[in-house]
Design an enzyme around this catalytic site. Structure first.
Site, PDB file in Angstrom:
ATOM      1  CE  LYS A 104     -14.466   9.974  27.558  1.00 27.26           C
ATOM      2  NZ  LYS A 104     -15.748  10.657  28.527  1.00 27.26           N
ATOM      3  CE1 TYR A 123       0.241  28.422   0.955  1.00 31.37           C
ATOM      4  CE2 TYR A 123      -0.664  27.828   3.185  1.00 31.37           C
ATOM      5  CZ  TYR A 123       0.207  27.139   1.873  1.00 31.37           C
ATOM      6  OH  TYR A 123       1.182  27.035   2.130  1.00 31.37           O
TER       7      TYR A 123
HETATM    8  C1  LIG Z   1     -15.608  10.572  29.723  1.00 29.67           C
HETATM    9  C2  LIG Z   1     -16.759  10.547  30.740  1.00 29.67           C
HETATM   10  C3  LIG Z   1     -16.232  10.486  32.038  1.00 29.67           C
HETATM   11  C4  LIG Z   1     -15.687  11.353  32.781  1.00 29.67           C
HETATM   12  O1  LIG Z   1     -16.154  12.976  32.306  1.00 29.67           O
HETATM   13  P1  LIG Z   1     -14.632  14.135  32.482  1.00 29.67           P
HETATM   14  O2  LIG Z   1     -15.664  15.509  31.970  1.00 29.67           O
HETATM   15  O3  LIG Z   1     -13.682  14.061  32.483  1.00 29.67           O
HETATM   16  O4  LIG Z   1     -14.708  14.487  34.007  1.00 29.67           O
HETATM   17  C5  LIG Z   1     -17.442   9.717  32.911  1.00 29.67           C
HETATM   18  N1  LIG Z   1     -18.861   9.368  32.692  1.00 29.67           N
HETATM   19  C6  LIG Z   1     -18.505   8.748  31.102  1.00 29.67           C
HETATM   20  C7  LIG Z   1     -19.494   7.983  30.587  1.00 29.67           C
HETATM   21  C8  LIG Z   1     -18.395   9.572  30.370  1.00 29.67           C
HETATM   22  O5  LIG Z   1     -18.226   9.501  28.850  1.00 29.67           O
END
Ligand SMILES: *Cc1c(COP(=O)(O)O)cnc(C)c1O
Length: 371
Positions: free
Chosen positions: A39, A264
């Site tokens: 993702k 700033y």
């Molecule tokens: C993001 C996610 C993972 C992976 O998690 P990590 O901590 O990056 O290994 C696994 N399952 C689901 C449902 C996720 O959303």
């Protein structure tokens, strides 16, 4: 036309992704498989370039969230099983049919839609029942209540023939809550099978992410879904290495007198004469304003503190005492070698967030250079 010269960029170490993957595969308990989570465009690393590395190592299962990610994974030549790791809208589900995405179902509404798509001959793959045993309360069905169990029976009546998996996601990987969630999940999988024609042995039961795998706890799962571990963002030890560096350049060097304001709002006043470097990265490229008074960049092997407020496209670093700095020198925001580096713990302390947040942000906001 000449190549654009980037103000800041991410260097991606594909070889380290491969090494981290090998280490992770070595941790898998007997009889379990691995799903590589991609993702946020592979945690900011770029799906198009990461997928070939995974294919090389024999990965046959990938997890995504958006349709764009599903398409990118297929475009990169992946023909294996592709799992969506969250609930999807009917529109998303329909649009992802061509990419053979295995969807989660956590409501009777989603179940009805999936049944229509499957019976209409449009969906070619089965679905996964999403449970809230791991207690994210995000998109899984909660079986703790009569209402939840009623809805689950309705889903099973609607869809059992097409359910090929059951999943949950743990909200904590600390020993106690993980044990509790894992045991609850195991019980709920048993309950679902007992209340349907489903057979545990025919199902892909999946739970557990990188931290679950690293925890060493045995849990009820056939497949670990891991992202973070691939990108070396969890534990600097055990041989895992961060796979991304963030770099920019010195674009100006100037001497400024005691009393001058930096940045700033005059929030930083020089207490002594200083030699300052302007660096070509700011909050637009993911150098967050939260790093004010905490940041430091690596120039010629020395840490130069970042002074004053972060600008949109630049920061100012104090390079007083660092010899031989020149315009065009690299300024490393994250990364570097061995002792001379901005380590994961440094970045976490500077930006007050976890590394996956930084990688996803930096990787999407900056051009990527693959090593
Ligand atoms: C993001 C996610 C993972 C992976 O998690 P990590 O901590 O990056 O290994 C696994 N399952 C689901 C449902 C996720 O959303």
């Amino acid at each position: 036309m000449s190549e654009p010269v980037p103000s800041s960029w991410c260097e991606i170490h594909l070889d380290r992704i491969s090494d981290n993957l090998d280490l992770a595969l070595g941790l898998l308990p007997e009889g379990t498989t691995f799903c590589a989570v991609m993702k946020a465009d592979a945690y900011g690393h770029g799906i198009a370039r990461v997928v070939p590395v995974l294919l090389d190592r024999g990965v046959t299962r990938i997890g995504i969230t958006s349709n764009a990610e599903a398409r990118a994974v297929r475009d990169a030549g992946f023909t294996g099983r592709l799992f969506r790791l969250r609930a999807a809208t009917p529109e998303e589900t329909e649009a992802a049919l061509a990419d053979r995405v295995e969807e989660q179902v956590g409501s009777i509404l989603a179940a009805r839609q999936m049944r229509a798509l499957i019976e209409g001959g449009r969906a070619q793959v089965g679905v996964h029942l999403a449970l809230n045993a791991g207690s994210m309360s995000r998109d899984g069905l909660d079986l703790a209540t009569d209402e939840g169990r009623r809805e689950c029976r309705a889903i099973l009546a609607e869809l059992a023939a097409h359910i090929i998996g059951i999943c949950t996601h743990f909200s904590s990987n600390d020993p106690h809550p993980l044990r509790h969630g894992a045991d609850l999940f195991a019980d709920q999988v048993t309950w679902v099978c007992a209340n349907s024609g489903l057979n545990r042995a025919d199902l892909l039961v999946h739970a557990g992410s990188s931290l679950t795998l690293l925890s060493g706890q045995r849990i009820e799962t056939d497949m670990y879904r891991c992202g973070a571990i691939l990108y070396g963002v969890l534990n600097d030890g055990q041989g895992f290495r961060p796979t991304m560096e963030l770099k920019s350049r010195v674009v100006h060097i100037g001497d400024y007198p005691k009393g001058a304001a930096v940045g700033y709002d005059r929030e930083c006043l020089l207490s002594r004469d200083r030699r300052l470097a302007c660096i070509s990265i700011g909050y637009a490229a993911g150098y967050s304003r939260i790093a004010q008074d905490r940041g430091a960049v690596l120039i010629r092997g020395h840490l130069a503190p970042v002074l004053g407020k972060v600008s949109m496209n630049s920061i100012v670093a104090d390079m007083t005492g660092i010899a031989d700095v020149q315009v065009g020198d690299e300024a490393t925001v994250f990364g570097g070698e061995d002792a001379l580096r901005v380590a994961p713990s440094d970045a976490v302390a500077q930006f007050l967030t976890i590394l996956p947040d930084l990688f996803a942000d930096w990787g999407i906001r900056n051009p990527r250079v693959y090593l």
